[in-house]
Design a protein around this motif. Structure first.
Motif, PDB file in Angstrom:
ATOM      1  N   GLU A   1      -2.621   8.083 -10.042  1.00  0.00           N
ATOM      2  CA  GLU A   1      -1.601   7.701  -9.063  1.00  0.00           C
ATOM      3  C   GLU A   1      -0.285   8.425  -9.325  1.00  0.00           C
ATOM      4  OE1 GLU A   1      -4.299   4.017  -9.121  1.00  0.00           O
ATOM      5  OE2 GLU A   1      -3.652   5.562 -10.527  1.00  0.00           O
TER       6      GLU A   1
ATOM      7  N   ASP B   1       0.847  -1.191   0.000  1.00  0.00           N
ATOM      8  CA  ASP B   1       0.000   0.000   0.000  1.00  0.00           C
ATOM      9  C   ASP B   1       0.885   1.245   0.000  1.00  0.00           C
ATOM     10  OD1 ASP B   1       0.834   0.512   2.673  1.00  0.00           O
ATOM     11  OD2 ASP B   1      -0.775  -0.760   3.429  1.00  0.00           O
ATOM     12  N   TRP B   2       0.242   2.404  -0.084  1.00  0.00           N
ATOM     13  CA  TRP B   2       0.965   3.670  -0.192  1.00  0.00           C
ATOM     14  C   TRP B   2       1.786   3.975   1.053  1.00  0.00           C
ATOM     15  CZ3 TRP B   2       1.363   7.560  -4.007  1.00  0.00           C
ATOM     16  CH2 TRP B   2       0.742   7.246  -5.221  1.00  0.00           C
TER      17      TRP B   2
ATOM     18  N   LEU C   1       1.604  10.966  -6.748  1.00  0.00           N
ATOM     19  CA  LEU C   1       3.012  10.870  -6.382  1.00  0.00           C
ATOM     20  C   LEU C   1       3.674  12.245  -6.472  1.00  0.00           C
ATOM     21  CD1 LEU C   1       5.077   8.640  -5.594  1.00  0.00           C
ATOM     22  CD2 LEU C   1       5.750   8.579  -7.987  1.00  0.00           C
TER      23      LEU C   1
END
Length: 265
Positions: free
Chosen positions: A173, A100-101, A177
Motif C-alpha cells: 500500500e 476506501d482509496w 501511494l
C-alpha cells in the motif's frame, strides 16, 4: 434501567475493551461527553449509548434527545465497560468507520504514515494533531498500536470520526501511494536536511516512526526526503507525537501560504 452486569448490552460493551473482540465485531467504545458528542456527528456509526443514572441535568437530556438508542444503567456498572479510574458515566458503542482509496486525494493531498508506533497515548495525540493540521488521511503500518484502543480514542478527541484512518497497512500500500504520485518526507533525527527546508507542496506523505523500533525497511528502498528537527546538544530525539506536530504544522504553513498567494493573483 439496566441493573445487572449480566445484561447483554453490558456484557457486549465490556468485551470491546479487548482488541480481539473489537476486531471480530468491528465495534469500539467511546467514553465521555465530548467524545460521544463527536460520535453523534456520525449517527450512523453509533450503535447505542449507556448513561449512568446519576448523570443528570442538561447533559443527560442532550443524549436522550439526539441518540437513537440510549439506556440508563446503575452507576457501578460503568466500571464494567471502561478502563478509566474515574469514568464520566457516558459510554457509546460505535461501529468502526469504513474508508476506501477513493477518499485519498488525487492531487494536493497530505497523508500521514505512522510506522511502528506502540504507545496508545502518542497515537491518539498524533491523530488529533493530524486532524487539526489538515491531514487528508492517515496510514497506520502493521505493528502500530490498535487505533481503537480506548486510550487512543480518548487521546484523539474524536479525530477517528472525521477523516480516513487506514489500519494494518502493508508495504504494498505504501508503494501504491508512491505510484499515485505521493512524495515521502521521512522524519529522521540523523538526516542532514532541516524540516523547514523540505518541500511540502503537492502530494506529500509525511512518515513518523516509533521511538523504539524506528522506520521500516520499505522506506530505505523508496525515494524519500529525510528531515530532522534541530535539537540542543545532548538531546537525541523528540517524543514522536511532538515531532509529528512540529513537521505537520510546517507542512500546513507552507501549503496554506501557497494557497493564499495563489488566491491573491
Amino acid at each position: 434501567m439496566i441493573t445487572s452486569r449480566r445484561n447483554a448490552l453490558i456484557k457486549y460493551a465490556s468485551r470491546l475493551l479487548e482488541r480481539k473482540a473489537r476486531d471480530r465485531e468491528g465495534k469500539f467504545l467511546v467514553e465521555g461527553v465530548r467524545m460521544v458528542r463527536e460520535a453523534m456527528k456520525r449517527p450512523e456509526l453509533v450503535e447505542y449509548v449507556l448513561v449512568a443514572c446519576d448523570v443528570t441535568g442538561e447533559m443527560e437530556e442532550e443524549f436522550w434527545r439526539d441518540a437513537a438508542s440510549v439506556y440508563r444503567i446503575r452507576p457501578e456498572l460503568v466500571k464494567e465497560i471502561t478502563d478509566t479510574e474515574n469514568p464520566s458515566g457516558i459510554v457509546a458503542v460505535c461501529r468502526k468507520p469504513v474508508w476506501d482509496w477513493e477518499s485519498i486525494p488525487e492531487s494536493d493531498g497530505l497523508i500521514l504514515i505512522v510506522d511502528n508506533l506502540r504507545d496508545p497515548g502518542n497515537l491518539g495525540t498524533i491523530l488529533r494533531t493530524a486532524w487539526a493540521a489538515g491531514v487528508d488521511a492517515v496510514f497506520l503500518l502493521k505493528g502500530t498500536v490498535d487505533m481503537y484502543n480506548p486510550k487512543v480514542i480518548r487521546s484523539s478527541m474524536g479525530a477517528v470520526f472525521h477523516f480516513p484512518v487506514f489500519e494494518k497497512v502493508g508495504n504494498d500500500e505504501v508503494r501504491e501511494l508512491c505510484h499515485r504520485g505521493y512524495r515521502l518526507v521521512v522524519a529522521d533525527p540523523k538526516a542532514s536536511l532541516v524540516f523547514t527546508d523540505a518541500d511540502y507542496y503537492g502530494n506529500v506523505a509525511v512518515v513518523i516512526g516509533g521511538e523504539t523500533a524506528g522506520i521500516s525497511a520499505v522506506f530505505e528502498e523508496l525515494p524519500a526526503s529525510r528531515v530532522r528537527i534541530p535539537l540542543r546538544e545532548g538531546v537525541d530525539s523528540l517524543n514522536a507525537a511532538v515531532a509529528c506536530g512540529i513537521i505537520l504544522y510546517e507542512a500546513w504553513s507552507q501549503r496554506h501560504l501557497v494557497r493564499e498567494n495563489t488566491s491573491m493573483i
